[in-house]
Design a protein around this motif. Structure first.
Motif, PDB file in Angstrom:
ATOM      1  N   LYS A  12       2.178   1.643  -3.470  1.00 63.14           N
ATOM      2  CA  LYS A  12       1.136   2.144  -4.369  1.00 63.14           C
ATOM      3  C   LYS A  12       0.898   3.641  -4.163  1.00 63.14           C
ATOM      4  O   LYS A  12       0.697   4.396  -5.129  1.00 63.14           O
ATOM      5  N   ARG A  13       0.897   4.051  -2.900  1.00 70.56           N
ATOM      6  CA  ARG A  13       0.706   5.476  -2.640  1.00 70.56           C
ATOM      7  C   ARG A  13       1.865   6.296  -3.200  1.00 70.56           C
ATOM      8  O   ARG A  13       1.662   7.387  -3.779  1.00 70.56           O
TER       9      ARG A  13
ATOM     10  N   GLN B  90       1.328   6.429  -6.781  1.00 72.90           N
ATOM     11  CA  GLN B  90       0.255   7.384  -7.080  1.00 72.90           C
ATOM     12  C   GLN B  90       0.769   8.815  -7.030  1.00 72.90           C
ATOM     13  O   GLN B  90       0.453   9.662  -7.901  1.00 72.90           O
ATOM     14  N   GLN B  91       1.580   9.088  -6.020  1.00 71.51           N
ATOM     15  CA  GLN B  91       2.150  10.435  -5.936  1.00 71.51           C
ATOM     16  C   GLN B  91       3.050  10.719  -7.126  1.00 71.51           C
ATOM     17  O   GLN B  91       3.021  11.831  -7.697  1.00 71.51           O
TER      18      GLN B  91
ATOM     19  N   LEU C  66       0.829  -1.203   0.000  1.00 73.50           N
ATOM     20  CA  LEU C  66       0.000   0.000   0.000  1.00 73.50           C
ATOM     21  C   LEU C  66       0.867   1.258   0.000  1.00 73.50           C
ATOM     22  O   LEU C  66       0.565   2.253  -0.709  1.00 73.50           O
TER      23      LEU C  66
END
Length: 362
Positions: free
Chosen positions: A153-154, A157-158, A150
């Motif tokens: 993934k974050r 995403q950033q 996670l």
């Protein structure tokens, strides 16, 4: 009341001569009648006088022996009754003891069963606790892995947001260029620079789409491979946990068997030493009996090599009794003269029993 029975013992004496007790012997008795028998004062016991006197009738001795025999028989009957009563009491105590022993054995069996059930429950609880603990550890590892993914993934995403902001400029530029392009730009020749840029863009877009598809497929394969790897790890950990528990149980059983073997070996060594000591003592005792039998050999027993150990003991006993009898005769020759007929018959019977029988051959 019982019927009257005639007296069993009756002593008949013939009064032959008148008896007179004399206090002074031989003084002024010449004028006495010759039919008067002079009996001096005797301080010895009556039984001893009857046994040692030469004038005692055989009836008197037999009657005395019968009285002693009846007294001993009555004492024997009383002792037998007392022994029977004690045996009845002992049988009752034995029954009580057997009942208590059976109750104790039943309680011991029940307690042993309870201990086995408790051990089985405890082992199952331990195995279950260890399995749950391992599952919790695996869940914690999986949770940590998912938390890590996670976070990745974050971060991705950033990064994508950053790339979107960065490429936003180009998107705005392209939109502005589309607005400024004339409507009939497709009618221009194929060799225009705009057409070449569009083709280049289409090629790069198709290549990007292919790469994205390949990356998605590889990501899916990687994820499935990771799932399979996690599943194999879980199976391996579960098998390892079960094998560890079985190994611990086998180790406990091995320790118990080793302890039992040590105890059996110790008891065997103790019994072996006791048996060796008993064998030495029995050998010494047999050797002593053989030596005594060699010293106390009697001819009517036959050759010493053919005499059994029990007969050797009887021979030693007879030899010692004979020596004691000879010693008594040597010390008090007048006390051992009266030998009863029972003793003589007993000795004769023992001698005939010990003498080997004569076999007649045709």
């Amino acid at each position: 009341m019982a019927d009257w029975e005639p007296p069993r013992y009756e002593l008949q004496l013939d009064v032959r001569r008148r008896n007179v007790f004399v206090t002074q012997l031989g003084e002024g008795r010449e004028e006495e009648d010759e039919n008067i028998t002079q009996i001096p004062i005797i301080k010895e016991a009556a039984g001893k006088i009857l046994d040692t006197s030469k004038n005692t009738l055989q009836k008197t001795l037999v009657l005395k022996k019968e009285v002693e025999y009846d007294r001993v028989s009555q004492e024997l009957v009383d002792k037998r009754q007392e022994f029977a009563e004690r045996m009845r009491v002992l049988d009752a105590l034995k029954e009580q003891f057997a009942l208590k022993q059976r109750e104790c054995s039943d309680k011991a069996v029940k307690f042993e069963k309870f201990l086995k059930d408790s051990d089985a429950k405890r082992n199952r609880a331990i195995v279950k606790c260890q399995a749950e603990s391992r599952q919790n550890e695996l869940r914690q590892v999986e949770f940590d892995e998912l938390t890590k993914q996670l976070g990745e993934k974050r971060i991705r995403q950033q990064n994508l947001h950053v790339r979107i902001k960065k490429n936003k400029i180009y998107e705005e530029f392209l939109l502005k260029m589309v607005e400024k392009v004339p409507d009939n730009y497709l009618e221009y020749g194929m060799d225009t620079p705009m057409k070449a840029i569009i083709r280049r863009y289409e090629t790069l877009s198709f290549t990007n789409a292919n790469l994205v598809n390949n990356l998605t497929v590889l990501a899916d394969e990687l994820e499935s491979a990771q799932h399979r790897l996690e599943l194999l790890k879980r199976q391996h950990d579960t098998s390892k946990l079960i094998m560890t528990s079985e190994l611990s149980q086998l180790q406990l059983e091995c320790d118990k068997l080793q302890e039992k073997n040590k105890q059996l070996e110790l008891s065997f060594n103790l019994e072996k030493s006791q048996f060796r000591n008993q064998s030495v003592e029995i050998g010494s005792l047999l050797l002593a009996v053989i030596n005594l039998a060699d010293q106390c050999h009697m001819k009517h027993y036959g050759p010493l090599a053919e005499v059994e150990i029990a007969q050797k003991l009887d021979m030693i006993k007879e030899y010692i009794l004979e020596k004691i009898q000879i010693e008594r005769l040597a010390k008090n020759p007048y006390e051992e003269i009266q030998i009863t007929e029972d003793q003589r018959l007993k000795r004769m019977n023992n001698t005939m029993k010990k003498t080997p029988p004569i076999r007649l051959y045709k």
